[in-house]
Design a protein around this motif. Structure first.
Motif: not given
Length: 226
Positions: A154-183
């Motif tokens: 129950x504590x694990x599910x609550x922790x995952x739910x808190x992360x999902x609800x509070x995580x906000x992705x910024x549009x200007x943040x750079x993300x790593x695309x492994x498939x593009x790097x490999x291909x």
């Protein structure tokens, strides 16, 4: 007599600090009152003879959880005016929910009866050769092991739910695309260069270096003395 007096003192401070945790307007003050409540609860555990629970409460909750709460609250830029506006907006809903919970607690305590052997079990001495820590471990990991594992899930599910609800992705943040790097194809070429040939072998020339300017010569004219 001294133990009874200490119990009432620690219990009174515990209740007062718990009320201050809820009623304090400053979140930092609420966390400090929470730490005070943990210390008084640990003292009550010591009076009751549960020294293991008292040390766990001080080490884990005061030393880790409450300090973490304090750091997070102090690092956050809390807008107290927005908090007060939200409190005033949702105060009727909160009052209704609180009233429902209060009625439920009244129904629970009204129908609650003590077991006939509860007093006798409370007065039984601790078995010889079994300390407090061993008795708690036997109860948690033997008698109620499935409930203990369920509480962890129950504590694990609550922790995952808190992360999902509070995580906000910024549009200007750079993300790593492994498939593009490999291909990626054709972006990197391997060239064989003769030993000692230098970069000119593959068409990379050094920028021209301007020739040093000659030093300015100073003319000396011979002069006589009159």
């Amino acid at each position: 007599m001294i133990a009874a007096l200490a119990f009432y003192v620690f219990a009174a401070v515990l209740i007062a600090s718990a009320v201050m945790v809820v009623t304090s307007r400053n979140p930092v003050h609420s966390v400090l009152f929470l730490i005070l409540a943990f210390f008084n609860a640990a003292a009550l555990f010591l009076i009751a003879g549960a020294e293991f629970l008292a040390m766990i409460l001080v080490i884990v909750y005061v030393g880790a959880v409450a300090v973490l709460f304090l750091f997070v609250v102090m690092m956050l830029d809390v807008d107290f005016s927005a908090i007060r506006e939200g409190f005033q907006r949702y105060a009727p809903i909160g009052a209704v929910v609180g009233a429902i919970l209060f009625l439920e607690l009244i129904f629970v305590f009204g129908s609650w009866t003590f077991a006939s052997d509860a007093t006798a079990l409370r007065l039984n001495p601790t078995p010889v050769g079994v300390d407090n820590t061993r008795a708690i471990g036997r109860i948690l990991y033997t008698d109620f092991v499935w409930l203990f594992q369920l509480s962890g899930l129950i504590l694990l599910v609550a922790m995952i739910g808190a992360i999902v609800l509070t995580l906000r992705g910024k549009p200007v943040s750079k993300r790593q695309d492994i498939s593009k790097q490999v291909s990626r194809a054709g972006s990197v070429q391997l060239r064989q260069v003769r030993s000692g040939a230098g970069l000119g072998e593959i068409g990379i020339e050094r920028p021209p270096v301007d020739a040093p300017k000659p030093a300015k010569q100073v003319e000396h004219h011979g002069g006589g003395h009159h």
